[in-house]
Write an enzyme that holds these catalytic residues in place. Structure first.
Site, short mmCIF file in Angstrom:
data_model
loop_
_atom_site.label_atom_id
_atom_site.label_comp_id
_atom_site.label_asym_id
_atom_site.label_seq_id
_atom_site.Cartn_x
_atom_site.Cartn_y
_atom_site.Cartn_z
N HIS A 131 0.83 -1.21 0.00
CA HIS A 131 0.00 0.00 0.00
C HIS A 131 0.86 1.25 0.00
CE1 HIS A 131 0.65 -0.58 4.41
NE2 HIS A 131 0.66 0.74 4.43
N GLU B 52 -8.05 4.83 9.68
CA GLU B 52 -7.60 4.58 8.31
C GLU B 52 -8.60 3.80 7.49
OE1 GLU B 52 -6.60 1.40 7.24
OE2 GLU B 52 -5.97 0.31 9.03
N HIS C 21 3.88 7.22 3.71
CA HIS C 21 4.80 6.07 3.70
C HIS C 21 4.45 5.11 2.57
CE1 HIS C 21 1.44 4.41 6.22
NE2 HIS C 21 1.72 3.30 5.57
N GLU D 290 7.51 0.86 5.29
CA GLU D 290 6.84 -0.12 6.16
C GLU D 290 6.95 -1.50 5.54
OE1 GLU D 290 2.72 0.94 6.79
OE2 GLU D 290 2.23 -1.03 7.61
C1 MC0 Z 1 8.66 12.30 9.95
N1 MC0 Z 1 9.68 12.48 9.09
C2 MC0 Z 1 9.39 11.87 7.92
C3 MC0 Z 1 8.10 11.32 8.11
N2 MC0 Z 1 7.68 11.60 9.38
N3 MC0 Z 1 10.07 11.76 6.77
C4 MC0 Z 1 9.46 11.08 5.77
N4 MC0 Z 1 8.22 10.54 5.87
C5 MC0 Z 1 7.52 10.64 7.01
N5 MC0 Z 1 6.32 10.10 7.11
C6 MC0 Z 1 10.92 13.20 9.34
C7 MC0 Z 1 10.65 14.64 9.73
O1 MC0 Z 1 10.50 15.45 8.61
C8 MC0 Z 1 11.89 14.97 10.53
O2 MC0 Z 1 12.94 15.27 9.66
C9 MC0 Z 1 12.21 13.66 11.25
O3 MC0 Z 1 11.56 12.63 10.47
C10 MC0 Z 1 11.64 13.63 12.66
O4 MC0 Z 1 10.33 14.12 12.60
P1 MC0 Z 1 9.37 14.28 13.86
O5 MC0 Z 1 8.42 15.38 13.64
O6 MC0 Z 1 10.20 14.28 15.10
O7 MC0 Z 1 8.51 13.02 13.71
P2 MC0 Z 1 8.15 11.85 14.66
O8 MC0 Z 1 8.37 12.18 16.11
O9 MC0 Z 1 6.79 11.42 14.25
O10 MC0 Z 1 9.20 10.71 14.27
C11 MC0 Z 1 9.33 10.30 12.94
C12 MC0 Z 1 9.18 8.77 12.89
C13 MC0 Z 1 7.80 8.38 13.48
C14 MC0 Z 1 9.31 8.33 11.42
C15 MC0 Z 1 10.32 8.13 13.69
O11 MC0 Z 1 6.79 9.09 12.79
C16 MC0 Z 1 7.49 6.91 13.44
O12 MC0 Z 1 7.94 6.12 14.28
N6 MC0 Z 1 6.67 6.46 12.45
C17 MC0 Z 1 6.27 5.05 12.33
C18 MC0 Z 1 4.85 4.82 12.79
C19 MC0 Z 1 3.82 5.55 11.96
O13 MC0 Z 1 4.17 6.42 11.14
N7 MC0 Z 1 2.54 5.27 12.20
C20 MC0 Z 1 1.43 5.87 11.46
C21 MC0 Z 1 0.99 5.03 10.34
P3 MC0 Z 1 13.89 16.55 9.88
O14 MC0 Z 1 14.87 16.51 8.75
O15 MC0 Z 1 12.98 17.73 9.87
O16 MC0 Z 1 14.53 16.30 11.23
S1 MC0 Z 1 0.27 3.55 10.95
C22 MC0 Z 1 -0.08 2.58 9.63
O17 MC0 Z 1 0.15 2.99 8.53
C23 MC0 Z 1 -0.72 1.21 9.92
C24 MC0 Z 1 -2.10 1.40 10.47
C25 MC0 Z 1 -0.72 0.29 8.70
O18 MC0 Z 1 -0.12 0.59 7.67
O19 MC0 Z 1 -1.38 -0.77 8.80
#
Ligand code: MC0
Length: 141
Positions: free
Chosen positions: A7, A43, A83, A133
């Site tokens: 996806h 979602e 993502h 992912e």
């Molecule tokens: C944040 N950053 C990204 C980003 N989100 N870069 C690319 N794509 C993304 N989606 C970048 C920011 O621009 C920043 O870069 C740095 O990462 C830290 O940002 P932050 O504001 O501190 O963001 P956080 O605290 O949200 O941490 C980012 C991180 C987090 C990726 C580690 O979002 C995470 O663990 N995500 C994984 C879980 C997730 O996204 N869940 C939702 C979908 P700079 O350069 O400015 O420092 S759940 C889902 O989709 C499930 C239901 C499924 O598929 O079944």
């Protein structure tokens, strides 16, 4: 290692409005809707195509709260691609293999994802700015 693109996750403010857009503009159909408290999202999965290695979807995501990954993403960047989820045959094996190549795997163990899948995320900073992912779909019976 990858079977297919499972996806593309798209962050949006108004889930119902975006579902209506994808349905009316592209003729896609919603096949699943879930609230995932652990991930902080509401979602919807819209079916795109079937292939030999499984189906692919568009996943529309809206945040349950501002202080969640999708909430912070929307505040920083606005709506758009959040993502890419790749289908893998064995998520534990894929996580270990990828971690061994120096890419940060954000989850210690697989988590619950959409439609009964097991999922794990890779740090976007280690994948050229793309939040990536891994998705192991439930076994088909
Ligand atoms: C944040 N950053 C990204 C980003 N989100 N870069 C690319 N794509 C993304 N989606 C970048 C920011 O621009 C920043 O870069 C740095 O990462 C830290 O940002 P932050 O504001 O501190 O963001 P956080 O605290 O949200 O941490 C980012 C991180 C987090 C990726 C580690 O979002 C995470 O663990 N995500 C994984 C879980 C997730 O996204 N869940 C939702 C979908 P700079 O350069 O400015 O420092 S759940 C889902 O989709 C499930 C239901 C499924 O598929 O079944």
């Amino acid at each position: 290692m990858f079977l297919r693109i499972d996806h593309v996750g798209i962050a949006c403010h108004d889930l119902e409005e975006k579902i209506a857009f994808y349905e009316s503009t592209f003729g896609l159909t919603v096949v699943s809707r879930e609230v995932n408290e652990e991930q902080g999202v509401r979602e919807a999965m819209l079916h795109v195509a079937d292939g030999d290695n499984g189906a692919s979807y568009v996943q529309l995501l809206s945040p349950l709260h501002p202080d969640t990954p999708v909430g912070r993403f929307l505040a920083r960047r606005g709506e758009g691609v959040h993502h890419i989820g790749y289908g893998v045959p064995d998520i534990a094996k894929a996580m270990a293999e990828i971690a061994g190549k120096g890419v940060r795997v954000l989850d210690e163990r697989p988590r619950h994802g959409s439609m009964g899948a097991s999922i794990a995320f890779l740090h976007p900073k280690d994948v050229g700015g793309v939040l990536t992912e891994l998705v192991e779909a439930p076994k088909r019976s």
